[in-house]
Structures are given as C-alpha cells and as structure tokens.
Design a protein around this motif. Structure first.
Motif, PDB file in Angstrom:
ATOM      1  N   ASN A 169       0.810  -1.377  -0.111  1.00  0.00           N
ATOM      2  CA  ASN A 169       0.117   0.002  -0.128  1.00  0.00           C
ATOM      3  C   ASN A 169       0.993   1.161   0.200  1.00  0.00           C
ATOM      4  OD1 ASN A 169       1.045  -0.700   2.238  1.00  0.00           O
ATOM      5  ND2 ASN A 169      -1.079   1.043   3.779  1.00  0.00           N
ATOM      6  N   GLU A 170       1.985   1.014   0.706  1.00  0.00           N
ATOM      7  CA  GLU A 170       2.997   2.582   0.035  1.00  0.00           C
ATOM      8  C   GLU A 170       3.570   2.629  -1.317  1.00  0.00           C
ATOM      9  OE1 GLU A 170       3.004   2.389   3.970  1.00  0.00           O
ATOM     10  OE2 GLU A 170       4.557   4.211   2.002  1.00  0.00           O
ATOM     11  N   ARG A 171       2.987   2.737  -2.287  1.00  0.00           N
ATOM     12  CA  ARG A 171       2.489   2.340  -3.619  1.00  0.00           C
ATOM     13  C   ARG A 171       2.124   3.498  -4.442  1.00  0.00           C
ATOM     14  NH1 ARG A 171       4.317  -3.172  -6.239  1.00  0.00           N
ATOM     15  NH2 ARG A 171       5.976  -3.591  -5.117  1.00  0.00           N
ATOM     16  N   SER A 172       0.912   3.268  -3.808  1.00  0.00           N
ATOM     17  CA  SER A 172      -0.566   4.442  -3.811  1.00  0.00           C
ATOM     18  C   SER A 172      -0.730   5.298  -3.314  1.00  0.00           C
ATOM     19  CB  SER A 172      -1.733   3.192  -4.444  1.00  0.00           C
ATOM     20  OG  SER A 172      -3.224   4.266  -3.895  1.00  0.00           O
ATOM     21  N   LEU A 173      -0.691   6.789  -3.191  1.00  0.00           N
ATOM     22  CA  LEU A 173      -1.195   7.573  -2.782  1.00  0.00           C
ATOM     23  C   LEU A 173      -2.886   8.189  -1.933  1.00  0.00           C
ATOM     24  CD1 LEU A 173      -1.068  10.510  -0.996  1.00  0.00           C
ATOM     25  CD2 LEU A 173      -1.551  11.324  -3.434  1.00  0.00           C
ATOM     26  N   ILE A 174      -3.526   7.287  -2.697  1.00  0.00           N
ATOM     27  CA  ILE A 174      -5.330   7.348  -1.967  1.00  0.00           C
ATOM     28  C   ILE A 174      -4.846   6.146  -1.695  1.00  0.00           C
ATOM     29  CG2 ILE A 174      -5.809   5.523  -4.350  1.00  0.00           C
ATOM     30  CD1 ILE A 174      -8.388   6.709  -4.150  1.00  0.00           C
ATOM     31  N   THR A 175      -4.527   4.161  -1.375  1.00  0.00           N
ATOM     32  CA  THR A 175      -3.937   3.687  -0.663  1.00  0.00           C
ATOM     33  C   THR A 175      -3.599   4.349   0.902  1.00  0.00           C
ATOM     34  OG1 THR A 175      -4.103   1.817  -2.395  1.00  0.00           O
ATOM     35  CG2 THR A 175      -3.990   1.517  -0.142  1.00  0.00           C
ATOM     36  N   ARG A 176      -2.826   4.734   0.761  1.00  0.00           N
ATOM     37  CA  ARG A 176      -2.276   5.525   2.384  1.00  0.00           C
ATOM     38  C   ARG A 176      -3.157   6.948   3.150  1.00  0.00           C
ATOM     39  NH1 ARG A 176       2.467   6.098  -0.946  1.00  0.00           N
ATOM     40  NH2 ARG A 176       2.190   8.965  -0.041  1.00  0.00           N
TER      41      ARG A 176
END
Length: 216
Positions: A169-176
């Motif tokens: 999840n560190e790869r995606s701003l929306i997920t974080r």
C-alpha cells in the motif's frame, strides 16, 4: 494467537490486564515491542504484555491456562487449521471465551480476482472459508459456538484499493490516505461512524466473526 505487532493487545494494555502476544513472525513481534516501549515512555500502558514467538500448533502453555483468546484473520493462513483449533482448545480454561475472525467468502473472492499477489504473497491466504465450514470445524474441535457476526465493512474498501493499486500500500497515495482515515475512525470511535459501519456491515462485511467458549 497470530498477534502480529499487537495492535489489539496494545489497546487492551491501556487497562490492567496480563496479556500475551503470540506469533510465529519474529519481526512483527519486535515491532510490537518497539511500539510498546514508545507507549510506556508516554505512560499510556497499565497492563503487562509478554511477546512470545512460537508455532500455534505447539504452544508452550500448560492445559487450561488462558482465560480468553482472540484469533483474528489467522485461520485462513494456516495449512492445518484443525490442529490449531485443537491446540487452542487445550490451552483455554474451561468456560473461557474465544473469538475467531476470517474474511467473508464474498469479499475474499473479490480480492483474489483483483490481485494475483494478494493470495500468492509469502504467508498469504491458503483457503476461503464458507461460514458453515468454519462453524462446523470450531464445533468439531470441541468449542461451543455462542454467536456469529459480520463486521469490518470499512476495511473492505481498503483491501480493494490495495489489490487494485498494489498489495504494497505504500505505492499508492489513495490507498495510504484511506488507511489513515480508517485508523482515525477506529481511534476516535465516533458514535455516528460506528452506526454507519454497522449498516454497511449488512451489505459488504470484510470479516465473519465467530464467538465461542470451551465447555466447563
């Protein structure tokens, strides 16, 4: 059981409980102990937490030792989950309570369809439980089931996002961003948000929770 970094126990540690975080993953336990140290520094803990590394199918506890147990999102990872159920029954005191949770089959099939990495990652899920399958296994192990609930619908979108934008999840701003909002919701325990989640639990719950006891 399967405590990871102790997110449940660290919250309970704010009260005067004697707690055990048990897990096979050494790194997760070390991270939990580090968080415990930070909370102790800020005088946020009152209880005692012991961090024990080991195999759940061979726990280092005598028979009839533990008052209560929680086993959340663990059984879907374990190759021989029936043996684990038997071992947990052994160490729980007669009359002691236990709570299990696993992903619902509906939510899990969506995650498996969205992401190959979700169910092929190291230590990932090895099965999808049907409700009656899990309840039957818990009863056959010797527990008495007292209730079944469907919960954690606010967690469901988070895992959809992780599967869609990368399991890391560190790869995606929306997920974080959603993860931070989710944590804030949990910490603040808003009455209105709890009511909203209770309603959405009827539509798309992330987890099935089974409450049980060891007969006296």
């Amino acid at each position: 059981m399967g405590a990871g970094d102790g997110r449940h126990l660290l919250e309970w540690g704010r009260q005067h409980y004697n707690l055990i975080a048990f897990d096979i993953a050494r790194y997760d336990l070390k991270r939990g102990k580090y968080i415990q140290g930070l909370m102790n520094y800020h005088h946020q803990l009152r209880g005692r937490i012991d961090w024990i590394e080991g195999d759940g199918n061979n726990m280092p506890f005598p028979d009839n030792t533990l008052d209560r147990m929680i086993c959340t999102e663990v059984l879907e990872h374990v190759p021989d989950y029936r043996e684990l159920l038997t071992e947990m029954l052994r160490v729980l005191k007669p009359g002691g309570s236990i709570a299990f949770s696993v992903p619902t089959p509906f939510s899990e099939r969506i995650y498996w369809a969205l992401s190959w990495g979700y169910w092929h990652s190291e230590g990932g899920h090895v099965r999808i439980f049907m409700p009656q399958q899990l309840i039957k296994a818990i009863r056959e192990a010797g527990f008495k089931v007292s209730a079944v609930r469907y919960k954690h619908s606010f967690h469901a979108p988070y895992w959809v996002l992780r599967c869609a934008f990368g399991v890391d999840n560190e790869r995606s701003l929306i997920t974080r961003t959603y993860f931070r909002v989710l944590n804030l919701t949990i910490v603040r325990q808003s009455r209105w948000m709890n009511r909203l989640e209770a309603l959405t639990d009827l539509i798309f719950p992330k987890s099935m929770v089974v409450y049980a006891r060891k007969p006296r």
